[in-house]
Design a protein around this motif. Structure first.
Motif, mmCIF file in Angstrom:
data_model
loop_
_atom_site.group_PDB
_atom_site.id
_atom_site.type_symbol
_atom_site.label_atom_id
_atom_site.label_comp_id
_atom_site.label_asym_id
_atom_site.label_seq_id
_atom_site.Cartn_x
_atom_site.Cartn_y
_atom_site.Cartn_z
ATOM 1 N N ILE A 28 0.883 -1.161 0.000
ATOM 2 C CA ILE A 28 0.000 0.000 0.000
ATOM 3 C C ILE A 28 0.929 1.221 0.000
ATOM 4 N N TYR A 29 0.593 2.170 -0.834
ATOM 5 C CA TYR A 29 1.545 3.248 -1.130
ATOM 6 C C TYR A 29 1.387 4.422 -0.177
ATOM 7 N N TYR A 30 2.531 4.981 0.196
ATOM 8 C CA TYR A 30 2.517 6.168 1.052
ATOM 9 C C TYR A 30 1.897 7.341 0.319
ATOM 10 N N THR A 89 10.867 -5.654 6.012
ATOM 11 C CA THR A 89 9.571 -5.491 6.673
ATOM 12 C C THR A 89 8.614 -6.631 6.299
ATOM 13 N N HIS A 90 8.662 -7.046 5.016
ATOM 14 C CA HIS A 90 7.729 -8.094 4.574
ATOM 15 C C HIS A 90 8.198 -9.508 4.877
ATOM 16 N N ALA A 91 9.498 -9.718 4.857
ATOM 17 C CA ALA A 91 9.998 -11.090 4.986
ATOM 18 C C ALA A 91 10.492 -11.397 6.396
ATOM 19 N N GLN A 114 20.446 5.488 -12.164
ATOM 20 C CA GLN A 114 19.840 5.894 -10.907
ATOM 21 C C GLN A 114 18.493 5.255 -10.686
ATOM 22 N N LYS A 115 18.221 4.879 -9.448
ATOM 23 C CA LYS A 115 16.876 4.455 -9.104
ATOM 24 C C LYS A 115 15.999 5.700 -9.225
ATOM 25 N N MET A 116 14.857 5.512 -9.822
ATOM 26 C CA MET A 116 13.969 6.644 -9.940
ATOM 27 C C MET A 116 13.412 7.004 -8.566
ATOM 28 N N ASN A 171 -2.831 -4.582 6.732
ATOM 29 C CA ASN A 171 -3.865 -4.329 5.716
ATOM 30 C C ASN A 171 -4.156 -5.586 4.911
ATOM 31 N N TYR A 172 -3.116 -6.409 4.719
ATOM 32 C CA TYR A 172 -3.296 -7.611 3.899
ATOM 33 C C TYR A 172 -4.294 -8.559 4.544
ATOM 34 N N TYR A 173 -4.364 -8.462 5.865
ATOM 35 C CA TYR A 173 -5.269 -9.323 6.613
ATOM 36 C C TYR A 173 -6.632 -8.644 6.817
ATOM 37 N N GLY A 215 12.772 -5.830 -8.682
ATOM 38 C CA GLY A 215 13.852 -4.844 -8.698
ATOM 39 C C GLY A 215 13.339 -3.445 -8.959
ATOM 40 N N TRP A 216 14.249 -2.569 -9.281
ATOM 41 C CA TRP A 216 13.910 -1.173 -9.484
ATOM 42 C C TRP A 216 13.958 -0.779 -10.939
ATOM 43 N N TRP A 217 13.112 0.166 -11.251
ATOM 44 C CA TRP A 217 13.217 0.833 -12.547
ATOM 45 C C TRP A 217 14.275 1.906 -12.410
ATOM 46 N N ILE A 243 6.214 -6.982 -3.781
ATOM 47 C CA ILE A 243 6.876 -5.828 -3.149
ATOM 48 C C ILE A 243 8.117 -5.452 -3.951
ATOM 49 N N GLY A 244 8.650 -4.259 -3.685
ATOM 50 C CA GLY A 244 9.949 -3.885 -4.226
ATOM 51 C C GLY A 244 11.023 -4.358 -3.255
ATOM 52 N N LYS A 245 12.235 -4.496 -3.757
ATOM 53 C CA LYS A 245 13.286 -5.094 -2.926
ATOM 54 C C LYS A 245 13.650 -4.219 -1.723
ATOM 55 N N PRO A 272 1.699 9.283 -7.221
ATOM 56 C CA PRO A 272 1.990 7.974 -7.810
ATOM 57 C C PRO A 272 3.038 8.094 -8.914
ATOM 58 N N HIS A 273 3.999 7.193 -8.934
ATOM 59 C CA HIS A 273 4.994 7.218 -10.013
ATOM 60 C C HIS A 273 5.167 5.836 -10.615
ATOM 61 N N LEU A 274 6.081 5.727 -11.551
ATOM 62 C CA LEU A 274 6.223 4.493 -12.315
ATOM 63 C C LEU A 274 6.544 3.281 -11.450
ATOM 64 N N GLY A 275 7.337 3.498 -10.372
ATOM 65 C CA GLY A 275 7.657 2.382 -9.472
ATOM 66 C C GLY A 275 6.392 1.781 -8.880
ATOM 67 N N HIS A 276 5.479 2.651 -8.436
ATOM 68 C CA HIS A 276 4.198 2.162 -7.912
ATOM 69 C C HIS A 276 3.394 1.476 -9.018
ATOM 70 N N ALA A 277 3.408 2.110 -10.195
ATOM 71 C CA ALA A 277 2.590 1.596 -11.298
ATOM 72 C C ALA A 277 3.050 0.193 -11.693
HETATM 73 N N1 MSP Z 1 3.998 2.272 2.421
HETATM 74 C C1 MSP Z 1 5.091 1.386 2.192
HETATM 75 C C2 MSP Z 1 4.611 -0.022 1.899
HETATM 76 C C3 MSP Z 1 3.764 -0.625 2.960
HETATM 77 S S1 MSP Z 1 3.173 -2.180 2.498
HETATM 78 C C4 MSP Z 1 2.467 -2.806 3.877
HETATM 79 C C5 MSP Z 1 5.937 1.900 1.030
HETATM 80 N N2 MSP Z 1 5.329 2.721 0.179
HETATM 81 S S2 MSP Z 1 6.041 3.473 -1.036
HETATM 82 O O1 MSP Z 1 4.999 4.215 -1.658
HETATM 83 O O2 MSP Z 1 7.170 4.190 -0.597
HETATM 84 O O3 MSP Z 1 6.611 2.397 -2.019
HETATM 85 C C6 MSP Z 1 5.873 1.359 -2.488
HETATM 86 C C7 MSP Z 1 6.589 0.510 -3.490
HETATM 87 O O4 MSP Z 1 7.077 1.239 -4.606
HETATM 88 C C8 MSP Z 1 7.770 -0.275 -2.939
HETATM 89 O O5 MSP Z 1 7.536 -1.646 -3.206
HETATM 90 C C9 MSP Z 1 8.935 0.212 -3.745
HETATM 91 O O6 MSP Z 1 9.864 -0.809 -4.000
HETATM 92 C C10 MSP Z 1 8.270 0.645 -5.022
HETATM 93 N N3 MSP Z 1 9.110 1.541 -5.769
HETATM 94 C C11 MSP Z 1 9.439 2.830 -5.482
HETATM 95 N N4 MSP Z 1 10.335 3.254 -6.425
HETATM 96 C C12 MSP Z 1 10.606 2.253 -7.301
HETATM 97 C C13 MSP Z 1 11.297 2.139 -8.520
HETATM 98 N N5 MSP Z 1 12.032 3.091 -9.009
HETATM 99 N N6 MSP Z 1 11.173 0.973 -9.211
HETATM 100 C C14 MSP Z 1 10.356 -0.038 -8.808
HETATM 101 N N7 MSP Z 1 9.682 0.057 -7.681
HETATM 102 C C15 MSP Z 1 9.973 1.067 -6.782
HETATM 103 O O7 MSP Z 1 7.076 1.527 0.923
#
Ligand code: MSP
Length: 507
Positions: free
Chosen positions: A10-12, A262-264, A293-295, A231-233, A286-288, A255-257, A17-22
């Motif tokens: 769940i996203y902060y 926190t997850h594992a 650079q990691k986005m 939240n998953y529960y 992994g990361w985009w 999840i992202g790495k 929202p950005h591509l990593g979330h998408a």
């Molecule tokens: N709120 C926590 C997650 C809680 S889950 C119980 C959180 N949120 S976040 O919005 O910061 O990030 C969510 C996800 O986006 C993570 O899995 C993270 O790996 C992913 N990404 C953020 N930037 C990214 C890239 N550049 N590439 C791929 N995914 C990346 O963490």
């Protein structure tokens, strides 16, 4: 019928929202759609993480109260998911009362069972990561990831995470599918070679009040990760009417790495403490990257998914994201790469084949699909290739590898083009109309199968592809991909505008 329960982080809501979330969300969507097509009962959960210091600070910065801030930001994520065609079954927000009730119930249960205790605590606190570090863990006076830390001493509440260390190690070792890819499991096992401490799960209200109050001490709020992971529960319990508790445990947490520990580690030990079953698989992707650079927002190189969607279309972006990244490894993102994938794979391999077949049927068969006729060796090869692709896609999806599934499906579309080159219907029409009809039928049938196989990745485009071949655009049963001869002689075929137009690169 099997069940399939898949989640995204769940996203902060401190960020747009950005591509990593998408990426994670599309990945979950594609897997959910495959499983639905395969006849599984699916629950797909996504949403927003709205408590904690980061969100409180983001709200303060804008001069609004945290709830107002969350109410504005959370729908922005939902809006992007709608535009991307995300088919989640419930959109959870951690500020929902029902979620807080579940979190408080589990906290109370853990407190009653002495799985949670209070103690005086001191350590170095990293605001941005919202966690404590010991003196030993600091690197040059900063957190291991380079953030500023402050020294804090206070009473806090702790979850007895340490006592589950061996149980967790045993579980990881006995279940190779628990954490994938394998290198991430090894990373967690490496982390677990050090003694595992207990987890501080409280924050005094005087320091942070934006959270769920502890049921046994209202002067404290719950640590944001403890709240968020639940939240998953909780989502299964209150997000559905009637509740879908029978879907527990999750089949797949994506999840992202960067949020692996926190997850594992936190999450499975929390579940052990609460006497709940552990998820079947946690997949850390992994990361985009942009260049090297990691986005990230702080580096200012965030590509908004909306922007590329508007340029190329929703399904092309979905295809690119799924095709380019092998879950587990990093991948590069650039517009040139999208254009290249589109032009070579979608426009050339798939689009051209479809165009040739539909145009020839229109021109020489009044837009009605000709009869299949008797197949010869070339047709048998094509039919075998189709069966192999369908099987391959099923296998790759079972391994959570949409990129592999796409490779399998696209192999079939190249096979169609090879077949067309060999049969050359544009020439054969002059001397043998019946044989030409057979060629077009077989090519159309193989393309139909590609359409079914790729539908979860590109729902709109594949729906259109199928309808041009006289099939319903609505998702069909996945078994239709393994069946030869679904298209009926005489059904309407139309070519329309190119389904996958070519794009020019920037320069
Ligand atoms: N709120 C926590 C997650 C809680 S889950 C119980 C959180 N949120 S976040 O919005 O910061 O990030 C969510 C996800 O986006 C993570 O899995 C993270 O790996 C992913 N990404 C953020 N930037 C990214 C890239 N550049 N590439 C791929 N995914 C990346 O963490």
């Amino acid at each position: 019928m099997a069940k399939f329960y898949v989640t995204t982080p769940i996203y902060y809501v401190n960020d747009e929202p950005h591509l990593g979330h998408a990426y994670t969300t599309v990945l979950a969507d594609v897997l959910a759609r495959y499983h639905r097509l395969m006849g599984d009962e699916v629950v797909f959960l996504t949403g927003t993480d709205e408590h904690g210091q980061k969100v409180q600070q983001a709200a303060e910065k804008r001069g609004v109260d945290p709830q107002t801030h969350c109410d504005e930001l959370s729908p922005r994520f939902a809006a992007v998911w709608e535009k991307l065609g995300i088919s989640h079954d419930f959109y959870i927000r951690t500020t929902m009362d029902d979620h807080a009730a579940v979190v408080r119930r589990i906290l109370a249960q853990l407190w009653d069972a002495s799985e949670i205790y209070d103690a005086e605590y001191e350590g170095w606190y990293d605001v941005s990561e919202e966690r404590f570090y010991t003196e030993k863990e600091l690197v040059d006076g900063k957190s291991p990831v380079g953030n500023e830390v402050t020294f804090i001493r206070e009473k806090n509440y702790f979850f007895r995470m340490g006592k589950y260390q061996q149980q967790l190690i045993d579980h990881i070792e006995a279940n190779p599918d628990f954490i994938v890819p394998k290198k991430r499991a090894n990373e967690v096992l490496g982390f677990l070679r050090q003694p595992l401490g207990d987890l501080c799960i409280s924050r005094p209200k005087e320091r942070l009040n934006w959270g769920i109050p502890l049921p046994f001490d209202e002067d404290y709020v719950c640590y944001v990760w403890f709240d968020a992971l639940l939240n998953y529960y909780s989502g299964l319990e209150f997000g559905f009417e009637p509740s879908r508790g029978e879907f527990w445990p999750a089949d797949l947490h994506l999840i992202g790495k960067d949020i692996l520990t926190t997850h594992a580690v936190y999450w499975p030990t929390m579940l052990m403490g609460a006497g709940l079953a552990l998820p079947k698989t946690i997949l850390a992707h992994g990361w985009w990257m942009f260049g090297e650079q990691k986005m990230s927002k702080s580096k200012g190189n965030v590509v908004k998914p909306l922007d590329t969607m508007d340029l190329y279309g929703r399904d092309i972006l979905r295809y690119f994201l799924m095709r380019e990244m092998t879950p587990g490894s990093d991948s590069n993102f650039s517009q040139d790469l999208i254009v290249e994938r589109n032009n070579t794979e979608l426009a050339n391999d798939l689009g051209n084949g479809l165009n040739r077949v539909t145009k020839l049927v229109e021109k020489h068969f009044e837009g009605r699909l000709p009869a299949p006729g008797e197949s010869e060796a070339l047709e048998e090869t094509l039919i075998a290739a189709a069966a192999a692709s369908a099987e391959g896609v099923q296998r790759e999806i079972g391994d959570f590898h949409p990129n592999g599934a796409i490779r399998e499906a696209m192999e079939l579309s190249r096979e169609v083009n090879r077949y067309l080159e060999q049969r050359a219907p544009w020439k054969s029409i002059k001397e043998d109309r019946e044989a030409t009809g057979r060629t077009l039928y077989h090519a159309a049938e193989a393309l139909r199968i590609v359409g079914v196989l790729l539908q979860p990745v590109m729902p709109e485009k594949c729906g259109e592809l199928l309808s041009r071949l006289g099939r319903p655009a609505e998702p069909v049963d996945f078994v239709e991909s393994a069946r030869w001869g679904v298209l009926e002689e005489g059904s309407p075929v139309n070519s329309g505008e190119p389904l996958f137009p070519r794009f020019e690169t920037e320069e």
